[in-house]
Structure formats: structure tokens, C-alpha cells
Design an enzyme around this catalytic site. Structure first.
Site, mmCIF file in Angstrom:
data_model
loop_
_atom_site.group_PDB
_atom_site.id
_atom_site.type_symbol
_atom_site.label_atom_id
_atom_site.label_comp_id
_atom_site.label_asym_id
_atom_site.label_seq_id
_atom_site.Cartn_x
_atom_site.Cartn_y
_atom_site.Cartn_z
ATOM 1 C CE LYS A 127 0.525 17.313 28.233
ATOM 2 N NZ LYS A 127 1.560 17.718 28.408
HETATM 3 C C1 LIG Z 1 2.886 17.891 27.427
HETATM 4 C C2 LIG Z 1 3.336 19.608 27.324
HETATM 5 C C3 LIG Z 1 4.273 19.573 25.975
HETATM 6 C C4 LIG Z 1 5.048 18.136 24.959
HETATM 7 O O1 LIG Z 1 3.825 17.808 24.110
HETATM 8 P P1 LIG Z 1 4.004 16.286 24.129
HETATM 9 O O2 LIG Z 1 2.822 15.931 23.295
HETATM 10 O O3 LIG Z 1 4.747 15.503 25.438
HETATM 11 O O4 LIG Z 1 5.137 16.342 22.795
HETATM 12 C C5 LIG Z 1 4.791 20.737 25.779
HETATM 13 N N1 LIG Z 1 4.173 22.092 26.421
HETATM 14 C C6 LIG Z 1 3.261 21.706 27.160
HETATM 15 C C7 LIG Z 1 3.155 22.872 28.589
HETATM 16 C C8 LIG Z 1 2.885 20.569 27.861
HETATM 17 O O5 LIG Z 1 2.247 20.230 28.727
#
Ligand SMILES: *Cc1c(COP(=O)(O)O)cnc(C)c1O
Length: 489
Positions: A127
Site C-alpha cells: 500500500k
Molecule cells: C491490502 C492488501 C491486500 C489486498 O489488496 P486489494 O487491493 O484490497 O485487493 C493484499 N495483501 C496485503 C498485504 C495488503 O495489505
């Protein structure tokens, strides 16, 4: 480049610019923003991009979407965001200047299995890739208008910390982040609560994550309060976050291939469909992607759709708490963007389908008796396939990758590798996106390997740092008073 809502009546709504939608979330009609058409990438561009740094590539892609930001400004923003100093938490032997280093694990069957690390930023999860850019874009946009923004959100872990590390110290921005008191891991709690920046407010709510989310909804539904206190969000439906994520699909492709007639597949650990939605957009722009593999955990809403054409959201009580918690979702908030393309950009259809999600808990595009349509038959032409993984699969995959390839992967990435292996049958390299580092989810690493995950330098003792947070009851009036007192508006 102009943007419209997935639910907009084209006769009634004026398209908006990138800057218009930058600070917003949902469109006022409840839909999500998308460009009126996807910009295309030519063969010559793709070839030229092979020589670019990550920041330069980000600039080239962003300028196709953010056409109303002067190019010099955009170049400065991407250069400031994608630097080795920010993405320094790489594995031994990897170059932080790569920003998202690729590692060929090995050949399995007749194809290369490749890991693209997206989790070397300040919070050790993917993120950061988008949120860091968002922080700089927000600060830039607010400086132009002299305005301010108070970000209000709820987190069970990754989103909140990525937002705080992206917004800390930024002019004109404050972050109010709710989390369930004493329910996050010690590592995640320490990451967030050890921030001492005066513009970051950590609020530990005496309750569970749903209580936090209910508070966010209650405050957001009070439109007067929201306007007066300049409340905004940074959740995964934000369009700029999606665009920032498009960049690393291009980067992964360019680093895994030599020529533009080659194809690769991507496997993406998925929850809210934000990450893989960016892959879909990259493919629509002309990036030679073969398969887009959606990997879910036990919360298999998306796997069910990509196997059957039936989208059936879960109730909170039916949502499992798993060892890949950032994928524990009951519905996928970005999924509407793909459905819009799937139904031929027919916004009236999208509106009806997602109204049905509200009233009947889902929709059925399988083409079977009583279904809402037969577009599931078109899904294959978008490259989508899927699979799911369980706690036992995660443990086995973490052990296996450690044994065969000598590295420790996190639980979400393990879901990705498990599902990727089920779709590697055509000689095309499979790039699995590494969405977090193992140190974040150490409890499960210990269960799988009997030892602790390695921590990047600087994270050794974060649990011992002084913490700064406010404990509050789940009381909307108290929450509003707290925000009002701290925004000074
Ligand atoms: C947020 C997250 C996801 C999922 O991503 P999306 O964009 O919601 O599909 C997968 N793995 C980790 C470690 C995350 O923080």
C-alpha cells in the site's frame, strides 16, 4: 483525460478532471470514477520505457492520466516519491533503486516463477507504493488552493499505517485513524502508534473493526459536519491510488521480458480488488499481459465470481478472520470498475447490478436461469482466472518457498504463490506480487517455520518505542467532538 462515474447518466453528468477527483472518494451517485477511455501505450513507447528508472516510468504513465497537472510538477512529484531512500527495506542482495525488485524463484513446470517485491516501503506492505504518491499529490493540490484536508478512516492494520506514513508532516493534512483497541498485532500497533508527528491522530476504539467502520460511516453521513471539517478519505477506491499501482505492472513486465512480443502473467493476492484492478487497466492500455490471476484466502467472494459468474457478498458474520488478514473482506470495493468494463460501460446496468448488491446481496452474470446477464462468458477475454488458499495452504507454501528458494514470504504472498502454481501451464512467466514482508505477520511465520521472520534494519525494537494514541468509546458524538477540537475548524 476526463473522468466519469461508473453509475453516471452520460446525458446528465459532466466529466471531471484528474485534479477534480483527486481528493474525493465515491462519486456523488455512489459510483466509482474511471477515465472515459483508457490511454494506449504504443510498441515504441514500451521499448523506450525499458531504459527508464521507476520514477521516470511513473511519470510517463501518470502524465497520461493526470493531464491537468503541469508535466514539470508531475515529474518532480514522481521523482520525490519513488526514491531508493523510501523503498530501502529490500532483501539482502537486492537494489533499493529498483523500487520493486524482481526475483526469479525458479522454473516450475515449464515457466519461470517470479516474485515482484512491492513491500519495501516504510510500512512493509504494497500500500506504500500508491499511498506515498497520494501524500505528495495531496500536499501539492492543497498548497495550490491553500485549503486543508482532514483524513478520517478506519483500519485493521495495513491501510492505516500506509496512510499515516504517507501523510506524516504534510502541510495542510491531518489524519484521524480509528483502529480496534488492542486487536492489531503488536508490530502493526507499534508502527502506527509510535508516530510522534502532531498531524497524526491515532484513535484506539474500544470495540472491533466493524465498530470503527460504523463510526466512519456515521461521521461521513453527516454531510454538514463533513463539509465544515473538510473530512476526506484515502480508501482503496481513490482513483489516484489505482493509477499509481498501474506503474508496477509495467515495471514488472519490462523487467521480466526483453521484447514486446513476450507475455507475462500476474498473480495478485486480492481483497478489495484495488491492486488487480490496476493490472486490468494496464492490460487494457495494451501491456502484453496473458493471465491476471486473482488469489483469495478463505474469503473467496472474488474467486467465486471468477469461477461461476455469481457475485455474492458476505455478511460480516460470514467473514473469516484469517492469517492473511488484509484480504479478509466481505465485498470487494473496487470490483465495480471491472464490472463497468465487462458490461460494455453501460452505467445504467452497473447501477442496477450494484443496487441489487444492496437489496439482494449480489448479482448473477452466469447466463443461467434467472440470472441478471450472461457477461461471464466475456471474462476470459480480459485474462482473469482465480483460485483460493487456506491457512493450511499458507503454512505449506511458506515452508516450501523457504526450503526450495531460501526466502521467507508473508502470508498474503503465500496465498499468491499457492494460486499462481495452479495457473502456470503455458510457458509464460508468472509474476507474483509480494504484497507484504513476513515481519508484519510474524505469528504465522513462527507457526510455519518455528522461528521469527527477519526484520529489516530499524524495525528491531519498534514495540519498545513510546506510543501516542487516544482510547475512545465507540460514541459518534464524542468522536465528532474530538475531531472538531483538533481541526480547529
Ligand atoms: C491490502 C492488501 C491486500 C489486498 O489488496 P486489494 O487491493 O484490497 O485487493 C493484499 N495483501 C496485503 C498485504 C495488503 O495489505
Amino acid at each position: 483525460m476526463q473522468y466519469v462515474s461508473t453509475r453516471a447518466n452520460p446525458a446528465q453528468s459532466a466529466p471531471q478532471s484528474f485534479s477534480d477527483i483527486l481528493l474525493g472518494g465515491l462519486a456523488s451517485d455512489g459510483g466509482l470514477f474511471l477515465p472515459t477511455s483508457y490511454p494506449q501505450v504504443s510498441d515504441a513507447e514500451l521499448t523506450a520505457w525499458r531504459l527508464l528508472s521507476y520514477a521516470e516510468l511513473a511519470f510517463e504513465i501518470l502524465k497520461k492520466f493526470a493531464t491537468d497537472i503541469p508535466e514539470a510538477d508531475l515529474r518532480a512529484l514522481t521523482a520525490k516519491t519513488y526514491t531508493a531512500a523510501v523503498y530501502k527495506n529490500v532483501r539482502a542482495g537486492e537494489d533499493p533503486a529498483e523500487i520493486t525488485p524482481l526475483r526469479v524463484l525458479g522454473f516450475e513446470g515449464d515457466a519461470g516463477l517470479v516474485l515482484q517485491s512491492l513491500s519495501n516501503g516504510p510500512t512493509l506492505a504494497f500500500k506504500d507504493m500508491a499511498m506515498q504518491l497520494l501524500g505528495n499529490l495531496f500536499e501539492y493540490a492543497l498548497a495550490k488552493t491553500g485549503d486543508q484536508l482532514n483524513i478520517f478512516g478506519a483500519t485493521s492494520g495495513d491501510t492505516g499505517s500506509a496512510a499515516e506514513y504517507a501523510m506524516r508532516g504534510k502541510q495542510g493534512i491531518r489524519v484521524f485513524m480509528l483502529s480496534p483497541h488492542q486487536k492489531m498485532s503488536a508490530f502493526q500497533t507499534a508502527q502506527m502508534f509510535s508516530l510522534q508527528d502532531p498531524n497524526i491522530f491515532n484513535i484506539a476504539v474500544e470495540g472491533v473493526f466493524d465498530d470503527c467502520q460504523d463510526m466512519v460511516k456515521a461521521v461521513s453521513n453527516d454531510l454538514d459536519f463533513k463539509a465544515r471539517h473538510k473530512i476526506g478519505t484515502v480508501n482503496s477506491i481513490n482513483w489516484a491510488r489505482v493509477v499509481a499501482q498501474v506503474v508496477y505492472y509495467f515495471r514488472g513486465y519490462l523487467k521480466a521480458t526483453l521484447f514486446n512480443d513476450q507475455k507475462v502473467s500476474f498473480c495478485v493476492p486480492s481483497g478489495n480488488f484495488g491492486n488487480i484492478c490496476a493490472g486490468h487497466i494496464a492490460r487494457q492500455m495494451g501491456l502484453p499481459i496473458d493471465k491476471l490471476v486473482v488469489a483469495t484466502n478463505e474469503n473467496d467472494v472474488l474467486d467465486e465470481f471468477f469461477r461461476t459468474g455469481i457475485y455474492r457478498v458476505r455478511k460480516s458474520a460470514e467473514t473469516y478472520h484469517t492469517s492473511s488478514p488484509s484480504m479478509d473482506i466481505s465485498k470487494a470495493s473496487n470490483f465495480e470498475r471491472f464490472i463497468y468494463d465487462l458490461v460494455g460501460k453501460d452505467s445504467a446496468r452497473v447501477k442496477a447490478l450494484f443496487q441489487k448488491v444492496e437489496t439482494a446481496g449480489g448479482f448473477d452474470l452466469s447466463g443461467g436461469p434467472g440470472s441478471d446477464g450472461d457477461e461471464f462468458k466475456l471474462v476470459a477475454q480480459y485474462g482473469f482466472v482465480s483460485g483460493k488458499s487456506t491457512h493450511a495452504d499458507r503454512l505449506a507454501t511458506i515452508r516450501d518457498v523457504r526450503q526450495r528458494y531460501g526466502i521467507t514470504i508473508d502470508t498474503h504472498t503465500a496465498d499468491g504463490i499457492k494460486v499462481a502454481r495452479e495457473h502456470m501451464r503455458n510457458g509464460v512467466p508468472m509474476i507474483v506480487l509480494e504484497t507484504a514482508l513476513a515481519a508484519k505477520f510474524n505469528e504465522t511465520i513462527r507457526e510455519a517455520l518455528g522461528e521469527d521472520a527477519e526484520r529489516p534494519a530499524g524495525f528491531e525494537n519498534i514495540e519498545a518505542l513510546p506510543q501516542r494514541f487516544t482510547v475512545m468509546r465507540p460514541d459518534v458524538a464524542e468522536m465528532k467532538a474530538f475531531i472538531a477540537a483538533n481541526t480547529g475548524l
